[in-house]
Enzyme design. Sequence first.
Site, mmCIF file in Angstrom:
data_model
loop_
_atom_site.group_PDB
_atom_site.id
_atom_site.type_symbol
_atom_site.label_atom_id
_atom_site.label_comp_id
_atom_site.label_asym_id
_atom_site.label_seq_id
_atom_site.Cartn_x
_atom_site.Cartn_y
_atom_site.Cartn_z
ATOM 1 N N CYS A 136 32.510 31.102 30.212
ATOM 2 C CA CYS A 136 32.487 32.142 31.241
ATOM 3 C C CYS A 136 31.082 32.637 31.565
ATOM 4 C CB CYS A 136 33.367 33.314 30.816
ATOM 5 S SG CYS A 136 35.072 32.828 30.457
ATOM 6 N N HIS A 193 31.659 38.992 35.179
ATOM 7 C CA HIS A 193 32.690 37.979 34.987
ATOM 8 C C HIS A 193 34.049 38.666 35.009
ATOM 9 C CE1 HIS A 193 35.316 35.081 33.247
ATOM 10 N NE2 HIS A 193 35.353 35.668 32.061
ATOM 11 N N ASN A 203 41.295 35.339 35.319
ATOM 12 C CA ASN A 203 40.036 34.879 34.726
ATOM 13 C C ASN A 203 39.834 33.415 35.078
ATOM 14 O OD1 ASN A 203 38.008 33.926 33.038
ATOM 15 N ND2 ASN A 203 38.698 35.067 31.249
#
Length: 401
Positions: free
Chosen positions: A177, A327, A357
């Site tokens: 990520c 993020h 996500n």
Amino acid sequence: MANASGFFTPSVPRLRSKVQPSIGVSRSGFCFSGGISRRVVCSSAIEGAEKHVSPSESRMPKLVSKGCKLVGCGSAVPSLSVSNDDLSKIVDTSDEWISVRTGIRNRRVMSGKESLKKLAVEAARKALEMADFDPNDLDLILMCTSTPEDIFGSAPQIQRELGCRNSPLAYDITAACSGFVLGLISAASHIRGGGFRNVLVIGADGLSRFVDWTDRGTCILFGDAAGAVLVQACDAEEDGLLSFDLHSDGEGGRHLGAPINDNETDELLGSNGSALDFPPKKSSYSCIQMNGKEVFRFAVRCVPQSIESALEKAGLVSGNVDWLLLHQANQRIIDAVATRLDFPQEKVISNLANYGNTSAASIPLALDEAVRSGKVKPGHTIAAAGFGAGLTWGSAIIRWG
């Protein structure tokens, strides 16, 4: 020898004397050599070295001081949208349970003939179109992904699909990520230190392929997407990457990962490490394993510190920043970081509710939507931060356009 720009010339056949390099770190996070202006990359002075440059090497520009700017963005998502209500039909959960704990209501999942490569190419083309840029003029393609469709990487395939006739360098970056932030810093380093002028940075992940769809603790979180940004060389005065801060901590890797299945590797080795079976059996990776509480603690502790460090290097405070772009992992994390940094909610970019996500794609995906909607305008300053498996985390203070 080091030229006036602070860069090494490509070929140094022999040295007549040795001089210790004088290298420091600028406020932006980039290295510099004594007497060279801020944001020039690591360099050194080697006296007495003869200079021999081949015809191919002579194409490298001799730059005094170079910046880089973000000039185009694009994104792509799969067509299949999976809602919280859809998930409640396969695991013990509900829309309320998921949305309260994560802020997520929908996520996109690849299906049919969709592929990560196709999403990445679509996002890349949109970024190039926004910048009115010919893919044949690209110098470098960085594919930031932890889920390539080829174990040896996907970037060269992206290059092929874009139709780049000049064979620009293309390679993958694996940092989960945090991948896109690392990609931006890598692009800037290639531009400042390698003479590259046009770098395409893609963040793309297909985590739905590595999710245990019977585990409500993880299957509710992840989705698939791709986002891309074109980074171009510019004069130092126009520099769009003001500073950065990067970290990793392998100790925390046990809290989030998708390792090779242990039972498969254990069967192949004896107590002394010798092979029991040959040829080895086919290996595979486990589904994503996550300790949610530990990841949350890590994120709300380390991300604000990283952003504060990057702001300090840039000579800025949070009040100088137009947007906070994190993020998109969990709305609780986003809110906690914003609160610790005193960012009002109206200055926080979030599209987590619609996509979940998406790992390395989450920052460029949210940026693209914010730019195309008119929220982010040329000249706006953005504090961006990625964090995730590794553990890795990092932040960058960027100026759009």
